[in-house]
Enzyme design. Structure first.
Site, PDB file in Angstrom:
ATOM      1  CE  LYS A  20      27.185  39.790  34.585  1.00  0.00           C
ATOM      2  NZ  LYS A  20      28.076  38.874  35.353  1.00  0.00           N
TER       3      LYS A  20
HETATM    4  N1  PMP Z   1      23.319  33.815  32.305  1.00  0.00           N
HETATM    5  C1  PMP Z   1      23.699  34.648  31.317  1.00  0.00           C
HETATM    6  C2  PMP Z   1      22.883  34.663  30.069  1.00  0.00           C
HETATM    7  C3  PMP Z   1      24.824  35.466  31.476  1.00  0.00           C
HETATM    8  O1  PMP Z   1      25.206  36.290  30.476  1.00  0.00           O
HETATM    9  C4  PMP Z   1      25.570  35.405  32.672  1.00  0.00           C
HETATM   10  C5  PMP Z   1      26.776  36.266  32.864  1.00  0.00           C
HETATM   11  N2  PMP Z   1      27.921  35.858  32.182  1.00  0.00           N
HETATM   12  C6  PMP Z   1      25.163  34.499  33.656  1.00  0.00           C
HETATM   13  C7  PMP Z   1      24.016  33.740  33.449  1.00  0.00           C
HETATM   14  C8  PMP Z   1      25.931  34.297  34.939  1.00  0.00           C
HETATM   15  O2  PMP Z   1      25.900  35.364  35.827  1.00  0.00           O
HETATM   16  P1  PMP Z   1      27.131  35.672  36.775  1.00  0.00           P
HETATM   17  O3  PMP Z   1      28.220  36.255  35.911  1.00  0.00           O
HETATM   18  O4  PMP Z   1      26.618  36.652  37.769  1.00  0.00           O
HETATM   19  O5  PMP Z   1      27.597  34.393  37.411  1.00  0.00           O
END
Ligand code: PMP
Length: 336
Positions: free
Chosen positions: A44
């Site tokens: 992120k």
């Molecule tokens: N894995 C983790 C540990 C995350 O914190 C996030 C973000 N919320 C994601 C996956 C998913 O990523 P995205 O928000 O880009 O879909």
């Protein structure tokens, strides 16, 4: 000289790791991008930088301003690092169900952390709406809006997607990962499809999310009743995900996720969080779908130390009816 410019210069260009044991058992190249090696510790960081850059470029975020966001933690951690590096204040609204480690990390960084009860998106007290309201009421502030601001997706279209294409020397056959905001899957998926329209883009979902059924049947229908994973799964289709070509989807249950987290720890030497375990289990599933000899990429999204008190705590896992596999036990294809 090989020098990067400040904290934000260190974001991205993460290694792509071949998972040797899993490549061997699937007969595919199972590759995982080490996003936990970003300077804020997760995938992120990329979205956080893009959201802040967009707010700066549009003139919304001015010197000494405040960035407000609703986040499961990792986006908040990325934002808090960048805010410190650029002289902004940071206010983070987080569902109180998220791990203590992520909250502690945010406080350590000096963000103002507001944990609130976890309620569905349709409730005005949901963390996303509360963050927007705080931004509306705070002078010289912006709401980052990671779920529906497509600057999130752009970060992955501009960086993660091209990195995967280059690191695999244009040989990637399939990409799969779980989604929270959808920014990662949508940005990478759009970039890879542009390079090679027949690349397989797949969504991995935890139990308790509607997205797998949305991909497979176009219906917003729940699969399962919840998950120990954090930051992934959703009850709605965000603007970041909307309009993205996704070929297939799979739901991965928590015990398979836990089995994979411990396989990665004991047999690959990687300490990662539950969404990474789910992603890699899903990559093994995709290997079965595409057949031997293919190159399949996924992400290791964050580090296991962010979940020490949960995922790596036998008592906590037992309270969720989950078991830690014996150290010698390897992940088996029949599991999936
Ligand atoms: N894995 C983790 C540990 C995350 O914190 C996030 C973000 N919320 C994601 C996956 C998913 O990523 P995205 O928000 O880009 O879909």
């Amino acid at each position: 000289m090989n020098i990067v410019e400040g904290f934000t210069g260190a974001i991205g260009n993460t290694p792509l790791i071949k998972l040797e044991t899993l490549s061997e058992i699937t007969g595919c190249n199972i590759l995982a991008k080490a996003e936990f090696m970003n300077p804020g510790g997760s995938v992120k960081d990329r979205a956080a930088l893009s959201l802040i850059q967009q707010a700066e470029n549009s003139g919304q975020l001015k010197s000494g301003g405040t960035v407000v966001e609703g986040t499961a933690g990792n986006t908040g951690i990325g934002l808090a690092h960048i805010c410190n590096a650029r002289g902004y204040k940071c206010v983070i609204v987080i569902p109180e169900t998220q791990s203590q480690e992520k909250m502690d990390n945010l406080r350590l960084l000096g963000a103002e952390v507001r944990p609130i009860p976890a309620v569905p998106f349709k409730n005005p007290e949901n963390y996303v709406h509360v963050a927007k309201r705080i931004a509306d009421e705070t002078e010289n502030s912006v709401w980052a809006n990671q779920f529906d601001n497509t600057a999130n997706r752009d970060a992955h279209f501009d960086t993660t997607g091209p990195e995967i294409w280059q690191q695999t020397d244009a040989t990637v056959d399939g990409f799969i990962c779980a989604t929270g905001t959808g920014g990662t899957l949508a940005g990478i998926g759009r970039y890879l499809k542009q390079q090679r329209p027949d690349v397989c883009i797949a969504l991995a979902d935890p139990s308790g999310s509607v997205l797998a059924q949305w991909v497979l049947n176009g219906e917003l229908k729940l699969t399962g009743d919840g998950s120990i994973t954090e930051g992934i799964g959703n009850g709605r289709v965000t603007a970041n995900l909307q309009g993205t070509e996704i070929d297939t989807a799979v739901t991965i249950g928590d015990q398979i996720t836990v089995d994979m987290v411990y396989h990665l720890l004991y047999h690959e030497g990687l300490l990662v969080g539950a969404s990474s375990g789910l992603n890699v289990a899903a990559a093994v599933w995709l290997a079965g779908q595409l057949g031997p000899g293919k190159t399949i990429v996924t992400l290791l999204t964050d580090h296991g130390s962010r979940y020490q008190s949960r995922l790596f705590n036998q008592q906590w896992l037992e309270s969720k009816n989950l078991v830690i596999p014996a150290r010698a036990r390897r992940f088996e294809l029949e599991n999936i």
